[in-house]
Design an enzyme around this catalytic site. Sequence first.
Site, PDB file in Angstrom:
ATOM      1  N   CYS A   1      -5.903 100.717 -33.789  1.00 51.23           N
ATOM      2  CA  CYS A   1      -5.982 102.180 -33.808  1.00 51.23           C
ATOM      3  C   CYS A   1      -4.549 102.673 -33.705  1.00 51.23           C
ATOM      4  CB  CYS A   1      -6.829 102.696 -32.645  1.00 51.23           C
ATOM      5  SG  CYS A   1      -6.786 104.488 -32.403  1.00 51.23           S
TER       6      CYS A   1
ATOM      7  N   CYS B   1      -5.026 107.122 -39.626  1.00 48.21           N
ATOM      8  CA  CYS B   1      -6.129 106.978 -38.673  1.00 48.21           C
ATOM      9  C   CYS B   1      -7.000 105.829 -39.149  1.00 48.21           C
ATOM     10  CB  CYS B   1      -6.932 108.286 -38.617  1.00 48.21           C
ATOM     11  SG  CYS B   1      -8.436 108.232 -37.618  1.00 48.21           S
TER      12      CYS B   1
ATOM     13  N   HIS C   1      -3.357 105.081 -32.285  1.00 42.86           N
ATOM     14  CA  HIS C   1      -3.024 105.538 -30.932  1.00 42.86           C
ATOM     15  C   HIS C   1      -2.498 104.397 -30.056  1.00 42.86           C
ATOM     16  CE1 HIS C   1      -5.546 109.022 -31.998  1.00 42.86           C
ATOM     17  NE2 HIS C   1      -5.045 109.639 -30.940  1.00 42.86           N
TER      18      HIS C   1
ATOM     19  N   ASP D   1      -4.081 112.533 -39.008  1.00 38.42           N
ATOM     20  CA  ASP D   1      -4.778 111.735 -37.982  1.00 38.42           C
ATOM     21  C   ASP D   1      -5.714 112.659 -37.218  1.00 38.42           C
ATOM     22  OD1 ASP D   1      -5.398 109.447 -36.364  1.00 38.42           O
ATOM     23  OD2 ASP D   1      -4.117 110.267 -34.809  1.00 38.42           O
ATOM     24  N   SER D   2      -6.631 112.063 -36.487  1.00 42.64           N
ATOM     25  CA  SER D   2      -7.529 112.846 -35.639  1.00 42.64           C
ATOM     26  C   SER D   2      -6.767 113.530 -34.514  1.00 42.64           C
ATOM     27  CB  SER D   2      -8.622 111.938 -35.054  1.00 42.64           C
ATOM     28  OG  SER D   2      -8.042 110.927 -34.243  1.00 42.64           O
TER      29      SER D   2
ATOM     30  N   GLU E   1      -4.547 111.320 -25.873  1.00 34.93           N
ATOM     31  CA  GLU E   1      -4.504 112.688 -26.389  1.00 34.93           C
ATOM     32  C   GLU E   1      -4.168 113.699 -25.292  1.00 34.93           C
ATOM     33  OE1 GLU E   1      -4.943 114.156 -29.445  1.00 34.93           O
ATOM     34  OE2 GLU E   1      -4.931 112.194 -30.397  1.00 34.93           O
TER      35      GLU E   1
END
Length: 268
Positions: free
Chosen positions: A181, A71, A183, A8-9, A149
């Site tokens: 997403c 992601c 996240h 993932d990012s 993040e």
Amino acid sequence: MALIGVFDSGVGGLSILDEALRQLPENDYLYLADSANAPYGERSSDWIAQRSLALCRYLANEGCDAIVVACNTATAQAIQEIRAQLSIPVIGVEPGIKPAAMHTQNGIVGVLATEATLKSDKFNALLATLPSNCRFIKQAGEGLVPLIESGNANSEETLELLAKHLEPIQDAGSDTIVLGCTHYPFLRKSIRKLLGDSITLIDTSDAVVRQLKRQLELLQNLSTKKDVGSVTFISSKNEDRLLSMASDLLSCDLSLHAVTTQLLGDIG
């Protein structure tokens, strides 16, 4: 057991890893967070495609038997090329708009995702296959990923920004929201605080891991001797920070696994 790469990012893919550790705890995992370059959602399509392919090649070279591109943005922009270039199973993620369309009672579905995902050909091709009587309210969650993040998923700042993004979805009368997403599942409590318990939240973590399981069953010569495998957290920015956030965000008990960390070097 297999060695599975999860990419993932940043920390969003931890929502997928969490489900994988729940369903498939016997495997070993390499979790790769490209935190030095997060978020991907506001970068160019070419950059996302090239970087995602490079990172998946790295995981393949590390001996992974399968890779989950955990992601949505990377899946939308790069999954076809990654699959073409690698000879191992590559599982992607995509917004759960199809199950949302089947679940909604009033035909109005909110889709909270990154700008790159919402604009991608892959997402819009999928959208075109769904019933025309279902209305999708597309909303880019700009600014949410950096807050998550930075460890502020439950902060007042995040709640205020989330409320702003959810307003068009709420005003349209949506009874279902797609968390588009990886996240965004970490914002479930905040979404419930803002919208209550009656709205349905859709994410695809369970479906992704079930697909991973199917792919692993097709592979030959995989040992099943271990009850619980290891987890290695790899970060392009700060591996200790990644482990700390994983400890906070994961619902599974990391103490059951052999855990190591690694800083990602130059991958070319």
